[in-house]
Design a protein around this motif. Structure first.
Motif, PDB file in Angstrom:
ATOM      1  N   ILE A   1      32.506  -6.476 -53.959  1.00  0.00           N
ATOM      2  CA  ILE A   1      31.495  -5.507 -54.378  1.00  0.00           C
ATOM      3  C   ILE A   1      31.245  -4.487 -53.284  1.00  0.00           C
ATOM      4  CG2 ILE A   1      29.031  -5.254 -54.923  1.00  0.00           C
ATOM      5  CD1 ILE A   1      29.206  -7.863 -56.477  1.00  0.00           C
ATOM      6  N   ARG A   2      31.199  -4.958 -52.028  1.00  0.00           N
ATOM      7  CA  ARG A   2      30.979  -4.030 -50.913  1.00  0.00           C
ATOM      8  C   ARG A   2      32.136  -3.031 -50.791  1.00  0.00           C
ATOM      9  NH1 ARG A   2      28.138  -8.428 -48.481  1.00  0.00           N
ATOM     10  NH2 ARG A   2      30.024  -9.414 -47.731  1.00  0.00           N
ATOM     11  N   VAL A   3      33.353  -3.511 -50.979  1.00  0.00           N
ATOM     12  CA  VAL A   3      34.515  -2.618 -50.899  1.00  0.00           C
ATOM     13  C   VAL A   3      34.439  -1.537 -51.977  1.00  0.00           C
ATOM     14  CG1 VAL A   3      37.025  -2.495 -51.180  1.00  0.00           C
ATOM     15  CG2 VAL A   3      36.014  -4.334 -49.826  1.00  0.00           C
TER      16      VAL A   3
ATOM     17  N   LEU B   1      41.467  -9.299 -48.974  1.00  0.00           N
ATOM     18  CA  LEU B   1      40.347 -10.216 -48.742  1.00  0.00           C
ATOM     19  C   LEU B   1      40.553 -11.567 -49.406  1.00  0.00           C
ATOM     20  CD1 LEU B   1      37.339  -7.781 -49.265  1.00  0.00           C
ATOM     21  CD2 LEU B   1      37.988  -8.863 -47.128  1.00  0.00           C
ATOM     22  N   LEU B   2      41.319 -11.566 -50.505  1.00  0.00           N
ATOM     23  CA  LEU B   2      41.465 -12.780 -51.293  1.00  0.00           C
ATOM     24  C   LEU B   2      42.712 -13.577 -50.941  1.00  0.00           C
ATOM     25  CD1 LEU B   2      40.469 -11.366 -54.796  1.00  0.00           C
ATOM     26  CD2 LEU B   2      39.063 -12.654 -53.207  1.00  0.00           C
TER      27      LEU B   2
ATOM     28  N   GLN C   1      33.465 -14.080 -51.411  1.00  0.00           N
ATOM     29  CA  GLN C   1      34.545 -13.138 -51.677  1.00  0.00           C
ATOM     30  C   GLN C   1      34.149 -12.124 -52.743  1.00  0.00           C
ATOM     31  OE1 GLN C   1      37.602 -16.071 -52.564  1.00  0.00           O
ATOM     32  NE2 GLN C   1      38.597 -15.722 -50.585  1.00  0.00           N
ATOM     33  N   LEU C   2      33.424 -12.582 -53.754  1.00  0.00           N
ATOM     34  CA  LEU C   2      32.941 -11.657 -54.783  1.00  0.00           C
ATOM     35  C   LEU C   2      32.003 -10.611 -54.176  1.00  0.00           C
ATOM     36  CD1 LEU C   2      32.212 -14.227 -57.645  1.00  0.00           C
ATOM     37  CD2 LEU C   2      34.047 -12.537 -57.616  1.00  0.00           C
TER      38      LEU C   2
ATOM     39  N   ILE D   1      30.832  -6.312 -63.345  1.00  0.00           N
ATOM     40  CA  ILE D   1      31.504  -7.561 -63.728  1.00  0.00           C
ATOM     41  C   ILE D   1      31.469  -8.564 -62.573  1.00  0.00           C
ATOM     42  CG2 ILE D   1      33.720  -8.574 -64.364  1.00  0.00           C
ATOM     43  CD1 ILE D   1      34.356  -5.967 -65.840  1.00  0.00           C
ATOM     44  N   LEU D   2      31.757  -8.099 -61.362  1.00  0.00           N
ATOM     45  CA  LEU D   2      31.720  -8.997 -60.203  1.00  0.00           C
ATOM     46  C   LEU D   2      30.307  -9.516 -59.953  1.00  0.00           C
ATOM     47  CD1 LEU D   2      34.063  -6.966 -57.816  1.00  0.00           C
ATOM     48  CD2 LEU D   2      34.625  -9.078 -59.012  1.00  0.00           C
TER      49      LEU D   2
END
Length: 593
Positions: A327-329, A357-358, A322-323, A287-288
């Motif tokens: 995804i990396r997280v 992060l956000l 940020q997206l 989704i991201l």
């Protein structure tokens, strides 16, 4: 007798019915048409992609009496092959017949002439499971086969085959079937079978099948048994423990709006309802990714899971960078699942890290200020220093007619509690200090000077043992988000995947508990934490200083270790008092010995 399974009923009977694998079909059809069929074929690829089906079609086509439309399905050879009674087409499952005696028997029978067709054809499935002696025996026959024998080998794991066997075969690699092709085939089958399959449900089945046609038909069979004449997307979610699109979007919205309670409650409900959290993690990544794609294009066909409207909703909360960070997280969380006892705990940590992060820039700035100022905010300190230094600078300017170089005096810091107001009229409430010790580069270099490879190797083994344990707590969760950068006899340097993790490890209260946690698991060393960027910069500086033979001194023993040693001495003293009585004990200092 019940109806046959769908994957058996709808197995391709002609080359035109084969779904996907176009280059394989075309190559084999051209070979049959021109009469250039090889003596050995090797079909490789994931399960359910058509290897055995293609092998049977090839066997039928080779012996078909009408080469121009082979396999015709009408001649005697085709009818016998379809019924599974053709004497010259022999199928062997190497998973069951793995011994060398089985292959020797096959080789002996291969010398006999075909009984009905032009060729004697051996289809050996899962050929990689042959024993080494059986594979060696087969190799000789593949090298010098009888003119009337053709071998068709199929395997999901060609790496286990002898290279000499692979080199003697025409190799065809079967690829995973496209999701859209599987979806269309499922909808076609549902209409032939007389039940309704929603397009969304067909797409979910195709994604679950992961490119395998046989798997998709088995899932469709299971869904039909559960839902009956109308199979919906909700039915698929219930059967396989999948979260609906609304549930996934609600979870992402909770992360974007920093709703911690909603995040934890939704993950708890997902686990209690039997949802596959590993699959949920993968779906969130998709989704991201769709949201990133949607930010660069208006073509909704490029989106894999989310709609354009859902992507635009995420774009209201998150920038593209940020997206990508989210995804990396989640990708790192997927890697940690194999080591964790509780997938839910690991996913909760990942969601909280994404929430961090956000955070808005102002909020993150305030937290950073709190981390660097134990007794007052950085803004108040700057204002106070400006007020104190401004008249000094003006006075110095009047006293010195010409500019001269003056050594800067160190900044005077007032003790905690003296700064009660920002102005004369506006009182400021005292904030509880948050003590965080951040490693500077000199401290990192001192840790590196005390480190060695043997300590690092031993600690890596101990950390792996900790992560393999069943229980989960805050220290173990934090340890999962770090890697050992350097280690010495008294200190261990952890490289963290993000700055919030490094700050959390170095917070005074947590750091002390973390030290005793590591000590209980055999690592009696002071833990320090840095970000990957800081560690990389310090490594370059360390290499440069090593070349100049200007290495720093080794770091000294930490306070937690000193407190631990002092507590040991106190425990010993208490035991002596309990055993002999305080009046019978005399303490002699070292300087009076």
């Amino acid at each position: 007798m019940g109806r046959p399974a769908l994957y058996q009923k709808y197995r391709s009977q002609t080359f035109d019915e084969v779904i996907g694998q176009q280059y394989v079909v075309r190559s084999i059809q051209n070979a049959i048409r021109t009469g250039t069929v090889g003596h050995a074929y090797l079909f490789c690829g994931p399960r359910g992609t058509g290897k055995t089906t293609m092998a049977r079609l090839l066997a039928r086509a080779i012996n078909c009496e009408h080469p121009d439309k082979a396999p015709c399905g009408e001649c005697e050879n085709c009818r016998e092959a379809i019924a599974g009674t053709h004497p010259d087409i022999i199928e062997i499952n190497a998973a069951n017949e793995t011994h060398v005696d089985d292959i020797r028997d096959l080789i002996d029978r291969a010398q006999l002439a075909p009984m009905l067709g032009k060729y004697k054809i051996y289809i050996i499935d899962e050929v990689h499971q042959l024993s080494s002696s059986a594979a060696s025996a087969l190799l000789k026959t593949l090298e010098e086969p009888p003119a009337h024998v053709i071998f068709i080998l199929a395997t999901t794991d060609p790496q286990k085959l002898l290279p000499t066997i692979i080199s003697r075969c025409q190799r065809f690699d079967f690829t995973r079937i496209d999701t859209e092709q599987i979806k269309e085939h499922l909808l076609d089958i549902s209409s032939k079978e007389g039940f309704q399959l929603d397009p969304d449900a067909a797409e979910e089945i195709a994604e679950l099948a992961d490119g395998g046609m046989r798997d998709s038909l088995s899932i469709l069979d299971q869904a039909y048994a559960y839902a009956g004449q109308h199979i919906t997307s909700a039915s698929i979610n219930e059967i396989f423990g999948l979260a609906s699109m609304d549930e996934k979007m609600n979870l992402l919205t909770a992360i974007c709006t920093h709703d911690t309670a909603a995040i934890l409650n939704r993950l708890k409900d997902a686990e209690q309802h039997g949802n596959d959290l590993r699959r949920l993690t993968h779906d969130l990544i998709v989704i991201l990714k769709d949201a990133i794609v949607a930010s660069s294009t208006d073509d909704e066909k490029l989106l894999q899971s989310a709609s354009m409207e859902q992507c635009q909703k995420l774009q209201q909360y998150c920038r593209k960078d940020q997206l990508l960070a989210m995804i990396r997280v989640l990708s790192e969380a997927e890697d940690r699942y194999r080591y964790t006892y509780s997938v839910r705990d690991c996913l909760e940590v990942a969601c909280l890290e994404m929430m961090q992060l956000l955070q808005e820039p102002e909020q993150r700035s305030v937290e950073k200020t709190r981390a660097s100022a134990p007794s007052m905010t950085e803004q108040k300190k700057v204002e106070k220093v400006e007020k104190e230094e401004k008249p000094i600078i003006e006075k110095a300017a009047q006293a010195v007619p010409e500019p001269e170089v003056i050594a800067a005096e160190p900044e005077q810091r007032e003790p905690a509690g003296n700064d009660q107001t920002v102005s004369d009229n506006e009182p400021v409430q005292e904030m509880e200090p948050v003590h965080i010790h951040e490693c500077d580069q000199n401290e990192i270099l001192e840790i590196m000077a005390a480190a060695n490879k043997s300590c690092k190797g031993e600690d890596q083994k101990k950390v792996s043992a900790i992560l393999d344990e069943g229980s989960m707590d805050q220290y173990k969760s934090m340890l999962m988000q770090t890697e050992i950068g350097a280690s010495g006899p008294d200190v261990i340097l952890l490289v963290c995947k993000s700055a919030p993790v490094a700050h959390a490890v170095m917070e005074e209260k947590f750091n002390k508990g973390f030290y005793f946690f590591l000590k209980d698991h055999g690592i009696d060393k002071m833990p320090y934490a840095v970000t990957g960027e800081a560690f990389k910069a310090a490594t370059a500086a360390f290499v440069a200083r090593m070349r100049q033979k200007d290495l720093p001194e080794k770091i000294k023993v930490s306070r937690w270790q000193k407190e631990s040693e002092a507590s040991k001495e106190e425990d010993v003293f208490e035991k002596l008092v309990d055993g002999f009585g305080a009046e019978n004990i005399e303490v002699i200092d070292d300087e009076h010995k």
